[in-house]
Scaffold this motif. Sequence first.
Motif, mmCIF file in Angstrom:
data_model
loop_
_atom_site.group_PDB
_atom_site.id
_atom_site.type_symbol
_atom_site.label_atom_id
_atom_site.label_comp_id
_atom_site.label_asym_id
_atom_site.label_seq_id
_atom_site.Cartn_x
_atom_site.Cartn_y
_atom_site.Cartn_z
ATOM 1 N N ARG A 279 0.870 -1.183 0.000
ATOM 2 C CA ARG A 279 0.000 0.000 0.000
ATOM 3 C C ARG A 279 0.902 1.227 0.000
ATOM 4 O O ARG A 279 1.740 1.401 0.905
ATOM 5 N N PRO A 280 0.749 2.106 -1.007
ATOM 6 C CA PRO A 280 1.675 3.242 -1.099
ATOM 7 C C PRO A 280 1.778 4.062 0.187
ATOM 8 O O PRO A 280 2.873 4.426 0.600
ATOM 9 N N ALA A 281 0.639 4.331 0.845
ATOM 10 C CA ALA A 281 0.667 5.236 2.003
ATOM 11 C C ALA A 281 1.456 4.663 3.171
ATOM 12 O O ALA A 281 1.921 5.413 4.029
ATOM 13 N N LYS A 310 -4.948 -6.504 -7.126
ATOM 14 C CA LYS A 310 -5.903 -5.568 -7.734
ATOM 15 C C LYS A 310 -5.430 -4.129 -7.488
ATOM 16 O O LYS A 310 -5.050 -3.802 -6.356
ATOM 17 N N PRO A 311 -5.446 -3.269 -8.507
ATOM 18 C CA PRO A 311 -5.056 -1.875 -8.247
ATOM 19 C C PRO A 311 -6.013 -1.222 -7.243
ATOM 20 O O PRO A 311 -7.185 -1.578 -7.182
ATOM 21 N N ASP A 312 -5.494 -0.275 -6.471
ATOM 22 C CA ASP A 312 -6.353 0.433 -5.515
ATOM 23 C C ASP A 312 -7.374 1.283 -6.256
ATOM 24 O O ASP A 312 -7.122 1.724 -7.385
ATOM 25 N N PRO A 313 -8.523 1.570 -5.601
ATOM 26 C CA PRO A 313 -9.481 2.478 -6.233
ATOM 27 C C PRO A 313 -8.834 3.841 -6.512
ATOM 28 O O PRO A 313 -7.920 4.261 -5.788
ATOM 29 N N LEU A 314 -9.337 4.512 -7.547
ATOM 30 C CA LEU A 314 -8.733 5.774 -7.982
ATOM 31 C C LEU A 314 -8.602 6.779 -6.837
ATOM 32 O O LEU A 314 -7.560 7.417 -6.668
ATOM 33 N N LEU A 315 -9.658 6.901 -6.018
ATOM 34 C CA LEU A 315 -9.626 7.902 -4.947
ATOM 35 C C LEU A 315 -8.510 7.584 -3.938
ATOM 36 O O LEU A 315 -7.795 8.479 -3.473
ATOM 37 N N ASP A 320 -3.306 8.802 -1.591
ATOM 38 C CA ASP A 320 -1.965 8.327 -1.213
ATOM 39 C C ASP A 320 -0.896 9.120 -1.935
ATOM 40 O O ASP A 320 0.105 9.548 -1.361
ATOM 41 N N ARG A 321 -1.126 9.333 -3.223
ATOM 42 C CA ARG A 321 -0.149 10.019 -4.046
ATOM 43 C C ARG A 321 0.089 11.453 -3.549
ATOM 44 O O ARG A 321 1.222 11.913 -3.402
ATOM 45 N N LEU A 322 -1.033 12.152 -3.255
ATOM 46 C CA LEU A 322 -0.926 13.537 -2.800
ATOM 47 C C LEU A 322 -0.197 13.588 -1.445
ATOM 48 O O LEU A 322 0.694 14.419 -1.234
ATOM 49 N N PHE A 323 -0.557 12.680 -0.556
ATOM 50 C CA PHE A 323 0.060 12.660 0.775
ATOM 51 C C PHE A 323 1.574 12.395 0.653
ATOM 52 O O PHE A 323 2.388 13.077 1.282
ATOM 53 N N ARG A 357 -10.311 -0.496 3.642
ATOM 54 C CA ARG A 357 -11.759 -0.629 3.850
ATOM 55 C C ARG A 357 -12.403 0.735 4.076
ATOM 56 O O ARG A 357 -13.498 0.828 4.620
ATOM 57 N N GLY A 358 -11.701 1.808 3.709
ATOM 58 C CA GLY A 358 -12.176 3.157 4.006
ATOM 59 C C GLY A 358 -13.463 3.506 3.255
ATOM 60 O O GLY A 358 -13.602 3.186 2.076
#
Length: 390
Positions: A279-281, A310-315, A320-323, A357-358
């Motif tokens: 998980r990137p975050a 499975k790739p993570d959902p776009l949101l 994660d990317r922004l953080f 599971r957010g």
Amino acid sequence: MLQTDLDLLILGGGCAGLSLAIRLAEASGRCRRVTVIEERADYISDRSWCFWRLGPHRFEPLVARSWSRVAVRSASQAVTADCARTPYQLLQAGAFYDYARHVIAGSDAVRLETGVSVTGIPVAVAGGWRVETSTGVLTAAQVIDTRPPGLPRSGNSTLWQSFFGQELVCEQPVFDATCVELMDFTDAVPGAVAFTYVLPLAPDRALIETTLFDPHPRGPSDLAELQRRAVERLCGDVPTRVVRTEAGILPMGMARDPGSRDPPGRGYLRAGLMSGAARPATGYAFQRIQHWADVCTEALRCGQMPRGHKPDPLLTRMMDRLFLDVLRNQPERGAELFLRLFGGTDMRRIVRFLSDRGTLLDRAAIVASLPPGLFLRQLLRPPQRDLAGA
Ligand SMILES: Cc1cc2nc3c(=O)[nH]c(=O)nc-3n(C[C@H](O)[C@H](O)[C@H](O)COP(=O)(O)OP(=O)(O)OC[C@H]3O[C@@H](n4cnc5c(N)ncnc54)[C@H](O)[C@@H]3O)c2cc1C
């Protein structure tokens, strides 16, 4: 068409390879001839896997410790959060490896070959794949490759989470065994997000780990001095003995899945830490590997092609990317951001978000706990050019 030796060949018997093998050993369905090739001759307890318990799970009997409180602190501030409903659990890799070997030993369908390494590049042949190993050639209808596809390199991931930890036994009680120090930012490092992670195993025993989120991967020797200072700060004059060490470099936001650069072909799948499991975050992968192993085993049992992560959902990917971009560009704000996050958000929401599971409300609460200006400015920055393939 070639009659292959195996239905499935799993390259690498670490967390991902063994997680899949355990499930196939329990019930293999139509995947009846499975071999795992692992280059280690012997398994040692080389890592401590932690995760949040979201409900009953198959490794419950192997859990070594479970905590109901976690803390995040800096030199001037501390936040303690209650996580009793989703305890933070520790599974020692040694217990997992023993369990996997035991389950596999009882199976007619799955074999584990240790002390054997893959020596050549797997080649597609009619009906499957041909793989050279240190003890001979194997052919298989399908290959799942869990070996790391490359070494961690600057530019391949937004940040690398590098850590070096020591399990220490102290001559006197030193630790609060009821509370995990998730992130202790007391010892700041210019240009990186640096913290100490403390898993208190008993009042006189703990895993103390120096961790850096940094664009460049760091080895244990880079972290040794920081680790020495952290142990001195936490244990003071109390004599200590190191009983085990562990180290790792985990990707946080890989620019592109290295495995996807050269998709080897039909019937060949890459899986594991650097092939979509992390998980990137957080860089965490244990629970995601378990989820993948469940899904992939189900497909294999039914005679279908293996499934990848499975790739993570776009949101989730965007958040994660922004953080990570904010942490990369302003590492000096790291302590403040994590303190705000843990101090200002219900722990159940954080755990769900970090455990894939957010809900939308969880995400909204997390965003609301963080300073909006900092993230807006990051969104307006021109894209970075030094991330390969970003
Ligand atoms: C010290 C440490 C602590 C971690 N802690 C956590 C945590 O608390 N929570 C969490 O969620 N994640 C954690 N992780 C991240 C992740 O869960 C682990 O890295 C996990 O082991 C990844 O599984 P994997 O199967 O992808 O890789 P590995 O478990 O490393 O397995 C890859 C296997 O391939 C084998 N191999 C490599 N080359 C060859 C070859 N040529 N031939 C045959 N075999 C080969 C290796 O020997 C290895 O056994 C941690 C990682 C480390 C290193």
